[in-house]
Design a protein around this motif. Structure first.
Motif, PDB file in Angstrom:
ATOM      1  N   VAL A   1      24.168  -3.272  14.880  1.00 59.62           N
ATOM      2  CA  VAL A   1      24.584  -3.094  13.484  1.00 59.62           C
ATOM      3  C   VAL A   1      24.515  -4.431  12.749  1.00 59.62           C
ATOM      4  N   GLY A   2      23.681  -4.489  11.746  1.00 60.75           N
ATOM      5  CA  GLY A   2      23.544  -5.712  10.955  1.00 60.75           C
ATOM      6  C   GLY A   2      24.377  -5.639   9.694  1.00 60.75           C
TER       7      GLY A   2
ATOM      8  N   VAL B   1      18.684   0.385  15.409  1.00 62.44           N
ATOM      9  CA  VAL B   1      19.335  -0.511  14.455  1.00 62.44           C
ATOM     10  C   VAL B   1      19.982   0.306  13.333  1.00 62.44           C
ATOM     11  N   ASP B   2      21.075  -0.210  12.846  1.00 57.08           N
ATOM     12  CA  ASP B   2      21.737   0.404  11.697  1.00 57.08           C
ATOM     13  C   ASP B   2      22.318  -0.738  10.859  1.00 57.08           C
ATOM     14  N   PHE B   3      22.672  -0.430   9.622  1.00 57.72           N
ATOM     15  CA  PHE B   3      23.150  -1.485   8.732  1.00 57.72           C
ATOM     16  C   PHE B   3      24.393  -1.073   7.978  1.00 57.72           C
ATOM     17  N   LEU B   4      25.173  -2.089   7.672  1.00 63.21           N
ATOM     18  CA  LEU B   4      26.428  -1.903   6.965  1.00 63.21           C
ATOM     19  C   LEU B   4      26.438  -2.957   5.860  1.00 63.21           C
ATOM     20  N   ALA B   5      26.750  -2.551   4.657  1.00 67.17           N
ATOM     21  CA  ALA B   5      26.856  -3.544   3.580  1.00 67.17           C
ATOM     22  C   ALA B   5      28.299  -3.632   3.122  1.00 67.17           C
ATOM     23  N   VAL B   6      28.846  -4.834   3.197  1.00 62.71           N
ATOM     24  CA  VAL B   6      30.189  -5.046   2.686  1.00 62.71           C
ATOM     25  C   VAL B   6      30.118  -6.156   1.641  1.00 62.71           C
ATOM     26  N   SER B   7      31.081  -6.152   0.779  1.00 64.04           N
ATOM     27  CA  SER B   7      31.071  -7.143  -0.273  1.00 64.04           C
ATOM     28  C   SER B   7      32.369  -7.919  -0.219  1.00 64.04           C
ATOM     29  N   SER B   8      32.268  -9.246  -0.242  1.00 61.53           N
ATOM     30  CA  SER B   8      33.497 -10.027  -0.226  1.00 61.53           C
ATOM     31  C   SER B   8      33.433 -11.238  -1.144  1.00 61.53           C
ATOM     32  N   TYR B   9      32.242 -11.698  -1.447  1.00 62.59           N
ATOM     33  CA  TYR B   9      32.123 -13.002  -2.104  1.00 62.59           C
ATOM     34  C   TYR B   9      31.709 -12.974  -3.558  1.00 62.59           C
ATOM     35  N   GLY B  10      31.249 -11.841  -4.055  1.00 62.23           N
ATOM     36  CA  GLY B  10      30.667 -11.868  -5.397  1.00 62.23           C
ATOM     37  C   GLY B  10      29.524 -12.856  -5.386  1.00 62.23           C
TER      38      GLY B  10
ATOM     39  N   THR C   1      31.076 -19.121  -3.837  1.00 64.73           N
ATOM     40  CA  THR C   1      31.031 -19.681  -2.489  1.00 64.73           C
ATOM     41  C   THR C   1      32.401 -19.594  -1.825  1.00 64.73           C
ATOM     42  N   VAL C   2      33.355 -18.974  -2.473  1.00 63.53           N
ATOM     43  CA  VAL C   2      34.700 -18.862  -1.913  1.00 63.53           C
ATOM     44  C   VAL C   2      35.050 -17.395  -1.712  1.00 63.53           C
ATOM     45  N   SER C   3      35.558 -17.071  -0.521  1.00 59.02           N
ATOM     46  CA  SER C   3      35.887 -15.680  -0.228  1.00 59.02           C
ATOM     47  C   SER C   3      37.081 -15.221  -1.045  1.00 59.02           C
ATOM     48  N   SER C   4      36.975 -14.015  -1.575  1.00 62.34           N
ATOM     49  CA  SER C   4      38.101 -13.448  -2.316  1.00 62.34           C
ATOM     50  C   SER C   4      39.092 -12.817  -1.343  1.00 62.34           C
ATOM     51  N   GLY C   5      38.696 -12.709  -0.082  1.00 61.96           N
ATOM     52  CA  GLY C   5      39.557 -12.096   0.918  1.00 61.96           C
ATOM     53  C   GLY C   5      39.566 -10.581   0.823  1.00 61.96           C
ATOM     54  N   ASP C   6      38.768 -10.058  -0.086  1.00 64.11           N
ATOM     55  CA  ASP C   6      38.742  -8.622  -0.325  1.00 64.11           C
ATOM     56  C   ASP C   6      37.405  -8.075   0.165  1.00 64.11           C
ATOM     57  N   VAL C   7      37.445  -7.241   1.199  1.00 65.70           N
ATOM     58  CA  VAL C   7      36.201  -6.728   1.760  1.00 65.70           C
ATOM     59  C   VAL C   7      36.058  -5.247   1.448  1.00 65.70           C
ATOM     60  N   ARG C   8      34.975  -4.886   0.805  1.00 61.53           N
ATOM     61  CA  ARG C   8      34.730  -3.485   0.463  1.00 61.53           C
ATOM     62  C   ARG C   8      33.447  -2.999   1.130  1.00 61.53           C
ATOM     63  N   ILE C   9      33.447  -1.724   1.564  1.00 61.93           N
ATOM     64  CA  ILE C   9      32.218  -1.165   2.133  1.00 61.93           C
ATOM     65  C   ILE C   9      31.331  -0.683   0.990  1.00 61.93           C
ATOM     66  N   MET C  10      30.150  -1.255   0.892  1.00 65.03           N
ATOM     67  CA  MET C  10      29.224  -0.882  -0.171  1.00 65.03           C
ATOM     68  C   MET C  10      28.220   0.164   0.330  1.00 65.03           C
ATOM     69  N   MET C  11      27.861   0.059   1.589  1.00 61.05           N
ATOM     70  CA  MET C  11      26.938   1.022   2.196  1.00 61.05           C
ATOM     71  C   MET C  11      27.343   1.212   3.646  1.00 61.05           C
ATOM     72  N   ASP C  12      27.608   2.451   4.018  1.00 56.25           N
ATOM     73  CA  ASP C  12      28.086   2.718   5.371  1.00 56.25           C
ATOM     74  C   ASP C  12      26.912   2.909   6.335  1.00 56.25           C
ATOM     75  N   LEU C  13      27.240   2.927   7.637  1.00 60.70           N
ATOM     76  CA  LEU C  13      26.226   3.179   8.659  1.00 60.70           C
ATOM     77  C   LEU C  13      25.575   4.535   8.422  1.00 60.70           C
TER      78      LEU C  13
END
Ligand code: IMP
Ligand code: MG
Length: 179
Positions: free
Chosen positions: A41-42, A64-73, A76-88
């Motif tokens: 899983v990438g 292979v499968d892929f997961l897209a998460v968003s955390s940084y906008g 260069t600094v993490s917002s600490g908030d992770v959202r799933i944008m595209m699931d497996l």
């Protein structure tokens, strides 16, 4: 490197190749007698270049499968908030899962994704990152397969971006923010 915004090369193309070869060998040795299906899983988008090289160095049948998460906008600094944008695309229940990341920084993204994947009852879950920034860690994460520890610098290239740019550089360089 005039006009690229990259101030120095941290890991050259050749060095990356050596790291990926060695990770591939380590991972192959780990799964060799595992039996069962392996899903690699990438984490998009950063891991796409590393993952494409890595899977070709793993000598075990896999999908292979892929997961897209968003955390940084775009910063260069993490917002600490992770959202799933595209699931497996596929289910991982009862399968070996190898999660592949470009860089583990604070550990926030990785730990949240690991928690989420564990809930899906994989047969096993291992994690692999090309780059690791131990000095930046805020959340403790166990990394099973680690390419290399790097200092606390913002790096780009080989899939890693700054504001979506630089992913196509064949090396990993340090970004000179602001000039
Ligand atoms: P963490 O949640 O703080 O561990 O951040 C991990 C994510 O932040 C990675 O998936 C990267 O996309 C991004 N990231 C962290 N450090 C860098 C860097 O130096 N260059 C580019 N992206 C980074
Ligand atoms: Mg990123």
């Amino acid at each position: 490197m005039v006009d690229t915004g990259i101030s120095k090369i941290l890991i050259s193309e050749e060095e990356i190749k050596t790291l990926v070869d060695s990770l591939g060998k380590e991972i192959t040795a780990h799964y060799t007698d595992a039996g069962g299906e392996l899903v690699v899983v990438g984490l998009l988008r950063g891991a796409f270049v590393f993952m494409s090289d890595l899977v070709r160095k793993i000598d075990y049948p896999l999908v292979v499968d892929f997961l897209a998460v968003s955390s940084y906008g775009d910063g260069t600094v993490s917002s600490g908030d992770v959202r799933i944008m595209m699931d497996l695309d596929g289910a991982v229940e009862g399968k070996h899962v190898l999660l592949v990341e470009d860089v583990v920084d604070t550990g926030t993204t990785f730990s949240k994704v690991i928690k989420m994947l564990k809930k899906r009852s994989p047969k096993s879950l291992k994690v692999c990152t090309l780059l690791n920034k131990p000095a930046r860690r805020k959340v403790d994460v166990h990394i099973d397969f680690c390419g290399i520890d790097i200092p606390d610098e913002f790096v780009c290239g080989y899939g890693l971006d700054y504001a979506q740019k630089y992913r196509n550089l064949p090396y990993i360089g340090v970004l000179e923010i602001g000039g």
